[in-house]
Scaffold this motif. Structure first.
Motif, short mmCIF file in Angstrom:
data_model
loop_
_atom_site.label_atom_id
_atom_site.label_comp_id
_atom_site.label_asym_id
_atom_site.label_seq_id
_atom_site.Cartn_x
_atom_site.Cartn_y
_atom_site.Cartn_z
N UNK A 38 10.93 5.08 1.41
CA UNK A 38 12.19 5.76 1.16
C UNK A 38 11.98 6.77 0.05
N UNK A 39 12.33 8.01 0.31
CA UNK A 39 12.02 9.09 -0.62
C UNK A 39 13.28 9.58 -1.33
N UNK A 40 13.30 9.45 -2.66
CA UNK A 40 14.41 9.98 -3.43
C UNK A 40 14.43 11.50 -3.37
N UNK A 41 13.26 12.08 -3.21
CA UNK A 41 13.13 13.53 -3.06
C UNK A 41 12.55 13.81 -1.67
N UNK A 42 13.27 14.56 -0.86
CA UNK A 42 12.82 14.79 0.52
C UNK A 42 11.58 15.65 0.60
N UNK A 43 11.20 16.26 -0.50
CA UNK A 43 10.01 17.10 -0.50
C UNK A 43 8.76 16.38 -1.01
N UNK A 44 8.91 15.14 -1.39
CA UNK A 44 7.78 14.42 -1.99
C UNK A 44 6.77 13.98 -0.92
N UNK A 45 5.50 14.16 -1.25
CA UNK A 45 4.40 13.72 -0.39
C UNK A 45 3.69 12.58 -1.10
N UNK A 46 3.47 11.48 -0.39
CA UNK A 46 2.92 10.27 -1.02
C UNK A 46 1.57 9.94 -0.38
N UNK A 47 0.54 9.87 -1.22
CA UNK A 47 -0.80 9.58 -0.72
C UNK A 47 -1.33 8.23 -1.18
N UNK A 48 -0.62 7.55 -2.06
CA UNK A 48 -1.05 6.25 -2.55
C UNK A 48 -0.50 5.14 -1.68
N UNK A 49 -1.37 4.31 -1.15
CA UNK A 49 -0.92 3.23 -0.28
C UNK A 49 0.01 2.26 -0.99
N UNK A 50 -0.21 2.07 -2.28
CA UNK A 50 0.59 1.09 -3.03
C UNK A 50 2.06 1.51 -3.16
N UNK A 51 2.35 2.76 -2.91
CA UNK A 51 3.73 3.24 -3.04
C UNK A 51 4.54 3.01 -1.77
N UNK A 52 3.88 2.75 -0.67
CA UNK A 52 4.60 2.59 0.59
C UNK A 52 5.20 1.19 0.72
N UNK A 53 6.39 1.17 1.29
CA UNK A 53 7.12 -0.09 1.41
C UNK A 53 6.94 -0.76 2.77
N UNK A 54 6.73 0.03 3.81
CA UNK A 54 6.69 -0.51 5.16
C UNK A 54 5.42 -0.05 5.87
N UNK A 55 4.88 -0.97 6.67
CA UNK A 55 3.63 -0.72 7.37
C UNK A 55 3.74 -1.17 8.82
N UNK A 56 3.03 -0.43 9.69
CA UNK A 56 2.90 -0.86 11.06
C UNK A 56 1.76 -1.85 11.22
N UNK A 57 1.54 -2.28 12.44
CA UNK A 57 0.52 -3.29 12.70
C UNK A 57 -0.86 -2.69 12.90
N UNK A 58 -0.91 -1.37 13.08
CA UNK A 58 -2.18 -0.69 13.24
C UNK A 58 -2.57 -0.47 14.69
N UNK A 59 -3.38 0.55 14.89
CA UNK A 59 -3.92 0.86 16.22
C UNK A 59 -5.39 1.23 16.06
N UNK A 60 -6.21 0.68 16.93
CA UNK A 60 -7.66 0.86 16.82
C UNK A 60 -8.09 2.20 17.40
N UNK A 61 -8.90 2.90 16.64
CA UNK A 61 -9.54 4.13 17.11
C UNK A 61 -11.04 3.93 17.02
N UNK A 62 -11.71 4.11 18.14
CA UNK A 62 -13.16 3.96 18.18
C UNK A 62 -13.77 5.24 18.74
N UNK A 63 -14.68 5.83 17.97
CA UNK A 63 -15.34 7.07 18.36
C UNK A 63 -16.81 6.77 18.60
N UNK A 64 -17.25 7.00 19.81
CA UNK A 64 -18.64 6.73 20.15
C UNK A 64 -19.48 8.00 20.00
N UNK A 65 -20.74 7.79 19.63
CA UNK A 65 -21.64 8.94 19.41
C UNK A 65 -22.34 9.34 20.69
#
Length: 127
Positions: free
Chosen positions: A100-127
């Protein structure tokens, strides 16, 4: 309570593309800053990209600049991560996060600041 559901992961060859989606529910989407993070086996979770609540500002990790693009669609309550020119080192579980952003222009790059997380999705890149 905000719920986040990621989709779009999969197996792709190096040089290929994927688009991840993160559908949000349970909150006013336009008030939340959003971010994408990833975690490879044996490594810590790392920042990939973030977008402000307004959608007017974005930030990227150096490792993905020029290859990944984050965007959001308020009509669909969804944030996207377009990934082009994928490399084997991009292989990881990708997580969507919301703050939740008090300022709509704020960009957040620190994981510790986020309140909610998804379950994740796997990405696999083969060489």
């Amino acid at each position: 309570q905000v719920q986040l559901v990621e989709s779009g992961g999969g197996l792709v060859q190096a040089g290929g593309s994927l688009r991840l989606s993160c559908a949000a529910s349970g909150g006013t989407f336009s008030l939340y800053a959003m971010g994408w993070f990833r975690q490879a086996p044996g490594k810590e979770r790392e920042f990939v990209a973030a977008i402000s609540a307004s959608g007017g500002g974005t930030s990227y990790a150096d490792s993905v600049k020029g290859r990944f693009t984050i965007s959001r669609d308020s009509a669909k309550n969804t944030v996207y991560l377009q990934m082009n020119n994928l490399k084997p080192e991009d292989t990881a579980i990708y997580y969507c996060a919301a703050k939740f952003a008090l300022s709509v222009g704020r960009i957040i790059s620190l994981s510790s600041e986020y309140d909610y997380w998804g379950q994740g999705t796997q990405v696999t890149v083969s060489s």
